[in-house]
Motif scaffolding. Structure first.
Motif, PDB file in Angstrom:
ATOM      1  N   UNK A 197     -10.559 -20.709  21.091  1.00  0.00           N
ATOM      2  CA  UNK A 197      -9.562 -21.766  20.934  1.00  0.00           C
ATOM      3  C   UNK A 197      -8.328 -21.523  21.807  1.00  0.00           C
ATOM      4  N   UNK A 198      -7.935 -20.271  21.956  1.00  0.00           N
ATOM      5  CA  UNK A 198      -6.784 -19.962  22.820  1.00  0.00           C
ATOM      6  C   UNK A 198      -7.082 -20.343  24.276  1.00  0.00           C
ATOM      7  N   UNK A 199      -8.302 -20.043  24.736  1.00  0.00           N
ATOM      8  CA  UNK A 199      -8.701 -20.447  26.085  1.00  0.00           C
ATOM      9  C   UNK A 199      -8.621 -21.965  26.227  1.00  0.00           C
ATOM     10  N   UNK A 200      -9.100 -22.672  25.200  1.00  0.00           N
ATOM     11  CA  UNK A 200      -9.100 -24.134  25.244  1.00  0.00           C
ATOM     12  C   UNK A 200      -7.674 -24.672  25.328  1.00  0.00           C
ATOM     13  N   UNK A 201      -6.771 -24.076  24.580  1.00  0.00           N
ATOM     14  CA  UNK A 201      -5.373 -24.524  24.628  1.00  0.00           C
ATOM     15  C   UNK A 201      -4.776 -24.277  26.014  1.00  0.00           C
ATOM     16  N   UNK A 202      -5.069 -23.113  26.597  1.00  0.00           N
ATOM     17  CA  UNK A 202      -4.581 -22.810  27.950  1.00  0.00           C
ATOM     18  C   UNK A 202      -5.118 -23.822  28.963  1.00  0.00           C
ATOM     19  N   UNK A 203      -6.425 -24.055  28.903  1.00  0.00           N
ATOM     20  CA  UNK A 203      -7.048 -24.988  29.844  1.00  0.00           C
ATOM     21  C   UNK A 203      -6.497 -26.392  29.649  1.00  0.00           C
ATOM     22  N   UNK A 204      -6.279 -26.776  28.391  1.00  0.00           N
ATOM     23  CA  UNK A 204      -5.771 -28.117  28.133  1.00  0.00           C
ATOM     24  C   UNK A 204      -4.345 -28.275  28.647  1.00  0.00           C
ATOM     25  N   UNK A 205      -3.531 -27.233  28.504  1.00  0.00           N
ATOM     26  CA  UNK A 205      -2.176 -27.278  29.065  1.00  0.00           C
ATOM     27  C   UNK A 205      -2.237 -27.462  30.580  1.00  0.00           C
ATOM     28  N   UNK A 206      -3.095 -26.679  31.239  1.00  0.00           N
ATOM     29  CA  UNK A 206      -3.251 -26.795  32.691  1.00  0.00           C
ATOM     30  C   UNK A 206      -3.744 -28.195  33.063  1.00  0.00           C
ATOM     31  N   UNK A 207      -4.666 -28.717  32.271  1.00  0.00           N
ATOM     32  CA  UNK A 207      -5.211 -30.054  32.510  1.00  0.00           C
ATOM     33  C   UNK A 207      -4.103 -31.094  32.472  1.00  0.00           C
ATOM     34  N   UNK A 208      -3.241 -31.006  31.464  1.00  0.00           N
ATOM     35  CA  UNK A 208      -2.168 -31.981  31.341  1.00  0.00           C
ATOM     36  C   UNK A 208      -1.143 -31.835  32.457  1.00  0.00           C
ATOM     37  N   UNK A 209      -0.940 -30.628  32.945  1.00  0.00           N
ATOM     38  CA  UNK A 209      -0.022 -30.434  34.069  1.00  0.00           C
ATOM     39  C   UNK A 209      -0.587 -31.121  35.313  1.00  0.00           C
ATOM     40  N   UNK A 210      -1.892 -30.950  35.554  1.00  0.00           N
ATOM     41  CA  UNK A 210      -2.536 -31.622  36.694  1.00  0.00           C
ATOM     42  C   UNK A 210      -2.395 -33.138  36.538  1.00  0.00           C
TER      43      UNK A 210
END
Length: 191
Positions: free
Chosen positions: A48-61
């Motif tokens: 879940x922590x990985x998913x949150x990190x990836x989702x944050x990066x996704x929203x930045x993009x």
């Protein structure tokens, strides 16, 4: 201004509202789409922590793209977010392979990710290309990749199942298979 809670708006209107900085809509989209990314990461060697990190990066993009005047979304927002997240996560996974164990490293260059995302998002039939490529790959490669990525078998389990002398040999075969698969996806994506 449209009352966002009571009246649905079109995708073009959503993009226009996001470009104007509608924070309610940003929060709404963020909340509604996290589960897709969570499921993707959890089913592909993450937590879940990985998913949150990836989702944050996704929203930045996504946010950075929205700031560009020439940005035109050619698919639904959830599809775009999922595509960005998938590409970010798969890039991270490719960089993390070490002795058959996935280890997290620092995030890759966002500019490289954006170029990859645009290529995949604008190409219609990407999933069809993947399915066609798996069929063309044949066995044992198709089975090895499915066992590793979908069934989450370890390299030792794959070595035993396919009769390799050790996990290093199985890992080498998986690497060769994955490279063939990537080439097929690129060829089929252009077709």
């Amino acid at each position: 201004m449209v009352n966002m809670q009571n009246h649905p708006i079109s995708a073009d209107d959503e993009i226009a509202q996001l470009k104007l900085g509608n924070e309610f809509l940003y929060r709404k989209i963020y909340k509604e789409n996290f589960q897709l990314v969570l499921k993707l990461v959890l089913s592909n060697h993450g937590d879940e922590e990985d998913a949150r990190d990836i989702y944050q990066e996704t929203f930045i993009v996504f946010y950075e793209k929205l700031k560009q005047d020439d940005f035109k979304l050619t698919c639904a927002i959830p599809t775009y977010l999922y595509s960005v997240a998938r590409n970010l996560w798969y890039k991270r996974l490719r960089k993390l392979q070490y002795d058959g164990v996935l280890k997290l490293k620092e995030t890759m260059d966002a500019e490289d990710v954006e170029e990859d995302v645009e290529a995949h998002v604008t190409r219609e039939g990407f999933m069809t290309s993947i399915e066609r490529s798996l069929e063309q790959l044949g066995d044992p490669c198709c089975s090895i990749l499915k066992d590793f990525f979908y069934n989450k078998l370890s390299m030792d389990e794959i070595a035993l199942k396919f009769g390799y002398t050790n996990s290093d040999n199985a890992k080498n075969q998986k690497y060769k298979c994955f490279n063939r698969f990537k080439k097929l996806v690129l060829v089929n994506g252009r077709a």
